[in-house]
Design an enzyme around this catalytic site. Structure first.
Site, PDB file in Angstrom:
ATOM      1  N   GLU A 107       9.212 -11.637   9.566  1.00  0.00           N
ATOM      2  CA  GLU A 107       9.368 -11.466   8.118  1.00  0.00           C
ATOM      3  C   GLU A 107       9.484  -9.987   7.754  1.00  0.00           C
ATOM      4  O   GLU A 107       8.819  -9.142   8.341  1.00  0.00           O
ATOM      5  CB  GLU A 107       8.128 -12.078   7.436  1.00  0.00           C
ATOM      6  CG  GLU A 107       8.196 -12.128   5.937  1.00  0.00           C
ATOM      7  CD  GLU A 107       6.995 -12.880   5.327  1.00  0.00           C
ATOM      8  OE1 GLU A 107       6.573 -13.908   5.885  1.00  0.00           O
ATOM      9  OE2 GLU A 107       6.495 -12.400   4.304  1.00  0.00           O
ATOM     10  N   ASP A 109       9.525  -7.798   4.025  1.00  0.00           N
ATOM     11  CA  ASP A 109       9.283  -8.056   2.597  1.00  0.00           C
ATOM     12  C   ASP A 109       9.436  -6.870   1.674  1.00  0.00           C
ATOM     13  O   ASP A 109       8.922  -5.797   1.977  1.00  0.00           O
ATOM     14  CB  ASP A 109       7.796  -8.421   2.366  1.00  0.00           C
ATOM     15  CG  ASP A 109       7.365  -9.654   3.061  1.00  0.00           C
ATOM     16  OD1 ASP A 109       8.033 -10.662   2.923  1.00  0.00           O
ATOM     17  OD2 ASP A 109       6.324  -9.588   3.760  1.00  0.00           O
ATOM     18  N   GLU A 111       7.810  -6.956  -2.020  1.00  0.00           N
ATOM     19  CA  GLU A 111       7.046  -7.816  -2.935  1.00  0.00           C
ATOM     20  C   GLU A 111       6.644  -6.988  -4.147  1.00  0.00           C
ATOM     21  O   GLU A 111       5.920  -5.996  -4.012  1.00  0.00           O
ATOM     22  CB  GLU A 111       5.796  -8.364  -2.256  1.00  0.00           C
ATOM     23  CG  GLU A 111       6.080  -9.499  -1.309  1.00  0.00           C
ATOM     24  CD  GLU A 111       4.794 -10.038  -0.686  1.00  0.00           C
ATOM     25  OE1 GLU A 111       4.512 -11.234  -0.865  1.00  0.00           O
ATOM     26  OE2 GLU A 111       4.085  -9.260  -0.022  1.00  0.00           O
ATOM     27  N   TRP A 202      -4.278 -12.730  -6.629  1.00  0.00           N
ATOM     28  CA  TRP A 202      -4.369 -11.478  -5.856  1.00  0.00           C
ATOM     29  C   TRP A 202      -3.444 -10.361  -6.278  1.00  0.00           C
ATOM     30  O   TRP A 202      -3.709  -9.189  -6.011  1.00  0.00           O
ATOM     31  CB  TRP A 202      -4.159 -11.730  -4.361  1.00  0.00           C
ATOM     32  CG  TRP A 202      -2.790 -12.210  -3.990  1.00  0.00           C
ATOM     33  CD1 TRP A 202      -2.392 -13.522  -3.951  1.00  0.00           C
ATOM     34  CD2 TRP A 202      -1.641 -11.427  -3.620  1.00  0.00           C
ATOM     35  NE1 TRP A 202      -1.072 -13.583  -3.591  1.00  0.00           N
ATOM     36  CE2 TRP A 202      -0.586 -12.323  -3.376  1.00  0.00           C
ATOM     37  CE3 TRP A 202      -1.410 -10.049  -3.480  1.00  0.00           C
ATOM     38  CZ2 TRP A 202       0.687 -11.905  -3.014  1.00  0.00           C
ATOM     39  CZ3 TRP A 202      -0.142  -9.633  -3.110  1.00  0.00           C
ATOM     40  CH2 TRP A 202       0.894 -10.556  -2.873  1.00  0.00           C
ATOM     41  N   ARG A 288      -9.212  -0.250   8.845  1.00  0.00           N
ATOM     42  CA  ARG A 288      -8.533  -1.422   9.371  1.00  0.00           C
ATOM     43  C   ARG A 288      -8.035  -1.188  10.794  1.00  0.00           C
ATOM     44  O   ARG A 288      -8.153  -2.049  11.650  1.00  0.00           O
ATOM     45  CB  ARG A 288      -7.320  -1.683   8.484  1.00  0.00           C
ATOM     46  CG  ARG A 288      -7.211  -3.072   7.981  1.00  0.00           C
ATOM     47  CD  ARG A 288      -6.164  -3.038   6.883  1.00  0.00           C
ATOM     48  NE  ARG A 288      -5.294  -4.180   6.957  1.00  0.00           N
ATOM     49  CZ  ARG A 288      -4.110  -4.225   6.361  1.00  0.00           C
ATOM     50  NH1 ARG A 288      -3.662  -3.166   5.710  1.00  0.00           N
ATOM     51  NH2 ARG A 288      -3.387  -5.309   6.425  1.00  0.00           N
TER      52      ARG A 288
END
Ligand SMILES: *[C@@H]1O[C@H](CO)[C@@H](O)[C@H](O)[C@H]1NC(C)=O
Ligand SMILES: *[C@@H]1O[C@H](CO)[C@@H](O)[C@H](O)[C@H]1NC(C)=O
Length: 318
Positions: A107, A109, A111, A202, A288
Site C-alpha cells: 500500500e 497512501d 491520507e 482517530w 517507536r
C-alpha cells in the site's frame, strides 16, 4: 480572506519557478480506467465523465477504484477537498492490493485527515509492503495552500527502484528501495483507490474532533486522472511480482520519466517543504524505532528539530 491567511504567503513563493513535468499529462475519462467501489449513490460523475465527486453524508461515504491493477505505475489526480468543517473526515488517495492479498498486502497512501474550522488540513503519507501493517512508516504534514479552495495535483510514483509522493510539482517524499527493506518494499500489483469516509475515532487530533453532519454532505472533487503503468489482469496474472518480465519495459519507461527524476531545483523545494511543513516522521521517532528503519535518510538538522516533538502520541497526531 481570513482563511487564506493561514497559508503564509511567504512560503508560497518558495515553490515558484519549478518546471512542470505535469503539464503534458494525458488525462483519462472515468469509464476507461476507473470503477465505482462503494457508496454508489454518493459518487457523482460529471456529464463528460472527466471528473467525479465523492460525497460523505450520515449514511455512507463513497469511493472508486482503478479497473486494472498495475505492476509499478504513476498515479495522479487533481483533487479538491471538503471545505467548512471537515473534522473527522478522511479523504484517501492510495494504491493497494489489500482486496487480493489480505495478509500480505502492499500500500502507498495519501491520507487527508480533516481539521476543525479555521485550521488547515493535515495529511499523511505512508507505505506498507507484504503485510507490514504492524510497522507504520507515516509522515505528517501541513500544506502551503488551502486544499479545499482549488484543485491541486497529488501523484504517486512507484517503480522497482523508488517511490515518490508529489504535491503539484514538489516531490514531498522519496523512498529509495534498499536491500534491507526486503519484502517491505511494495512489490505486487496494486490498484488505485480514492475514498471519503468518517474516521471520527482517530483522524483529527486523535479523535478529539468528530464529523459534524450539520455540515454534510462533505464533498471531495477529483479530475484529470492520469494512470500509467503495466496493467495486469488481476485474475490471470496474480500473484505477480517485481520480476514479471512483461512489465520490465514499462518499469524502465517509468524510471526514465520526468516523474521519477528529481531536478536540483525540485530537490531544494522538497527540502524546504520538509523543513517547514512536515511535523512528524517515523524516521525520527526514536521511541517507536530506536534504530531508524533502513530506508530512512537522517538529516541532522531534522533530527534536532524532532528531538522533542517527533513522537506520534496517537494515530491522530498531536
Ligand atoms: C510538453 O509537450 C510539448 C509539445 O509536445 C514539448 O515541447 C514540451 O517540452 C513538453 N513539456 C514537458 C515539460 O515535458
Ligand atoms: C511475504 O510474506 C510471506 C508471508 O509471511 C512470505 O512467505 C514471503 O516470502 C514474503 N515475501 C517477500 C517478498 O518478502
Amino acid at each position: 480572506m481570513k482563511k487564506t491567511r493561514l497559508y503564509t504567503s511567504f512560503f508560497c513563493v518558495l515553490f515558484v519557478g519549478l518546471t512542470s513535468a505535469f503539464n503534458n499529462l494525458t488525462s483519462s475519462i472515468f469509464e476507461e480506467t476507473l470503477s465505482p467501489l462503494f457508496g454508489d449513490s454518493n459518487l457523482v460523475r460529471s456529464p463528460d465523465d472527466r471528473s467525479v465527486r465523492l460525497l460523505l453524508d450520515r449514511y455512507t461515504g463513497s469511493g472508486f477504484i482503478s479497473s486494472n491493477m498495475y505492476q509499478h505505475g504513476f498515479f495522479s489526480a487533481m483533487v479538491k477537498l471538503p471545505a467548512d468543517y471537515p473534522a473527522g473526515v478522511v479523504v484517501a488517495f492510495y494504491t493497494s492490493n489489500g482486496d487480493v492479498f489480505e495478509k500480505t498486502h502492499d500500500e502507498l497512501d495519501f491520507e487527508f485527515l480533516g481539521n476543525i474550522k479555521g485550521k488547515p488540513w493535515r495529511f499523511q503519507t505512508n507505505l506498507y509492503g507484504n503485510g507490514s501493517t504492524w510497522r507504520g512508516r507515516e509522515e505528517r504534514y501541513r500544506l502551503w495552500f488551502d486544499p479545499s479552495k482549488e484543485f491541486h495535483r497529488y501523484s504517486i510514483l512507484w517503480t522497482s527502484h523508488k517511490i515518490i509522493f508529489w504535491v503539484d510539482d514538489v516531490p514531498i517524499r522519496e523512498v529509495v528501495r534498499s536491500e534491507a527493506m526486503g519484502g517491505e518494499y511494495p512489490q505486487k500489483p496494486m490498484a488505485l483507490y480514492a475514498t471519503i469516509w468518517d474516521a471520527s475515532d482517530w483522524a483529527t487530533s486523535g479523535g478529539k474532533f468528530k464529523a459534524n453532519y450539520k455540515y454534510a454532505p462533505f464533498v471531495a472533487d477529483f479530475k484529470s486522472f492520469s494512470l500509467h503503468g503495466c496493467a495486469v489482469d488481476p485474475i490471470q496474472q496474480l500473484p505477480g511480482s517485481d520480476s514479471d518480465p512483461d512489465c520490465a519495459d514499462s518499469d524502465d519507461l517509468l524510471r526514465s520519466s520526468d516523474f521519477s527524476t528529481i531536478t536540483p531545483h525540485q530537490r531544494s523545494a522538497m527540502r524546504r517543504f520538509r523543513q517547514h511543513y512536515m511535523y512528524y516522521s517515523y524516521c525520527y521517532d526514536s521511541v517507536r524505532y530506536p534504530e531508524p528503519l533502513p530506508e530512512c535518510v537522517i538529516d541532522p538538522a531534522e533530527r534536532d528539530r524532532f528531538r522533542e516533538t517527533g513522537r506520534l502520541t496517537s494515530r491522530g497526531g498531536r
